[in-house]
Design an enzyme around this catalytic site. Structure first.
Site, PDB file in Angstrom:
ATOM      1  CE  LYS A  83     -10.442  20.214  13.138  1.00  0.00           C
ATOM      2  NZ  LYS A  83      -9.757  21.291  11.987  1.00  0.00           N
ATOM      3  CB  SER A 161      -9.196  18.566   8.559  1.00  0.00           C
ATOM      4  OG  SER A 161      -9.112  19.525   9.524  1.00  0.00           O
ATOM      5  CB  SER A 185     -10.287  22.682   8.524  1.00  0.00           C
ATOM      6  OG  SER A 185      -9.508  21.412   7.359  1.00  0.00           O
TER       7      SER A 185
END
Length: 456
Positions: A83, A161, A185
């Site tokens: 990420k 996210s 997330s």
């Protein structure tokens, strides 16, 4: 060398590891294939950076080790995506925001990136995310919004996210992608995209080099194809040479299902898929208890009175950025939501901390060593277009999406989202199995042992 026709990125770590360890495929071949698949994938919003040179160098090192019988273990040569808030040496950490692109490059990898490199894993690239990790939807106006690959009727959100991470695994681009989880997330994109997502107990892993959202809530975890894959990654992220988690619990599952909060407004298809999984577990000997969780009623009241804990901490982190020119380059929705944290006074925040400790202790006593189960999200992935078009629709959907997983972050739980069927439009439904803080081994053993039953 290889006669394998299945894409390497769509394999479980265990499947790909077997091929690599037996010399059926070469690590460089795997990495080149994965990079090629990402580059040719039609949705260019999944990855924000490809680490081609680094990946091929790491793959060559793995290839040499495996050929010379010096394997580092089961993860040697396995590709992984990170990420866009994990430090990667030599690159600025942008956290899904263009305003961070001018920041100095990281001088070293994040601690967990380094640990997985030491285990032989190959860093493929950085995946897209909600700006500053501040949304459960996954829309990013700067770097684009990855589209959910499971949708067949319209472009649907990926969940956030860790949006790019969920799509990268679901689309078969990489076997594992690392995410972070402050309010859901990891588990939300796992549920929306039909993959496994494990949120570890906060503090289980080193957080050095991970850009924060709210340190009192932030945790990490992988998105992958099986719970076993998550177990293998978990061990390496803690510096262990081999996983220690047993394959199944020593006793039948004892599960408690909250009767309040988590089913409010739930789509019928989500409830049906979840209940079908519960029926399968019960038929296999699991003990199922349903009861009300007082903390699930109290938490919304606490947030209404003092403001969300995540918003207060996010404002403290970004207050200087919001007061300067950078605010104009940020997602207006992130700016608006973050600025709400200014309303939470120091006294308010301390009241939240006190209430959190009390509610966590009371809920742990109620759970009494059992596992907790409910739908990861009460609805399937919604369409992108209406949420891009209107702030009211976006914020309402974001609140609904984060609700179920948010309980676990506030109460410091660990959790695993496992696909359990489909709901509206054939979209995936996630089954969230959780345990109290630091019961990760029990949770992972139970999830690994029950995964096939939950999936049906």
């Amino acid at each position: 060398m290889s006669t394998v026709t299945k894409s390497y990125g769509s394999m479980s770590i265990a499947e790909l590891s077997t091929l690599l360890q037996l010399g059926k495929v070469d690590a460089v071949e795997v990495t080149e294939s994965v990079l090629s698949a990402i580059e040719s994938y039609s949705d260019k919003a999944v990855f924000v950076t490809l680490l081609r040179d680094r990946a091929l160098s790491e793959a060559q090192a793995a290839s040499n080790r495996l050929r010379e019988n010096r394997s580092l273990g089961i993860l040697d040569g396995i590709p992984i995506a990170w990420k866009d808030l994990f430090d990667i040496e030599g690159l600025s950490t942008t956290a899904g925001s263009s305003v961070m692109a001018k920041d100095p490059a990281a001088t070293k990898d994040a601690a967990v990136v380094d640990l997985l490199k030491q285990a032989g894993m190959v860093a493929i690239g950085r995946t897209n995310m909600s700006e500053f990790a501040f949304s459960g939807i996954g829309i990013n106006p700067t770097y684009g919004t990855p589209e959910n690959p499971r949708s067949t009727d319209m472009p649907r959100v990926p969940g956030g996210s860790s949006s790019g991470a969920g799509v990268a695994v679901a689309a078969g681009l990489v076997p594992v992608a690392m995410g972070t989880d402050t309010g859901g997330s990891v588990r939300i994109p796992a549920a929306f995209n039909g993959v496994v997502g494990y949120k570890a107990t906060r503090g289980r892993y080193a957080m050095d080099g991970v850009f924060p959202l709210a340190r009192s809530l932030d945790s990490l975890g992988p998105l992958c194809n099986t719970v076993q894959d998550a177990v293998w990654i978990d061990a390496a992220m803690r510096g262990l040479g081999t996983p220690l988690t047993p394959r199944k619990p020593t006793q039948p599952l004892d599960i408690v299902i909250p009767t309040n909060g988590v089913f409010d407004g739930a789509e019928p298809g989500v409830v049906e898929a979840f209940e079908a999984a519960i029926e399968r577990l019960a038929a296999g000997g699991a003990r199922i208890t349903r009861l009300a969780f007082p903390s699930f009623d109290e938490l919304p009241q606490l947030m209404a009175k003092y403001g969300p804990m995540v918003t207060a901490e996010a404002f403290a982190l970004h207050r200087e950025r919001l007061a300067g020119a950078d605010a104009g380059g940020m997602d207006p929705r992130v700016v608006a939501r973050t600025r709400l944290g200014e309303k939470t006074t120091t006294a308010d925040y301390l009241a939240i901390i006190d209430a959190r400790a009390r509610m966590t202790a009371e809920t742990e006593a109620l759970i009494a060593g059992r596992l907790v189960a409910f739908p990861s999200v009460a609805h399937v992935a919604p369409a992108i277009a209406p949420l891009k078009a209107g702030d009211e629709a976006f914020f309402a959907a974001n609140g609904r999406t984060l609700r179920n997983t948010g309980y676990g972050n506030f109460l410091d739980w660990c959790g695993v989202s496992i696909p359990c069927g489909t709901g509206e439009a054939g979209m995936p439904v996630g089954f969230l199995l959780s345990a109290v803080a630091h019961d990760d081994e029990m949770l992972l053993a139970a999830a690994m042992g029950a995964e096939e039953v939950i999936r049906g």
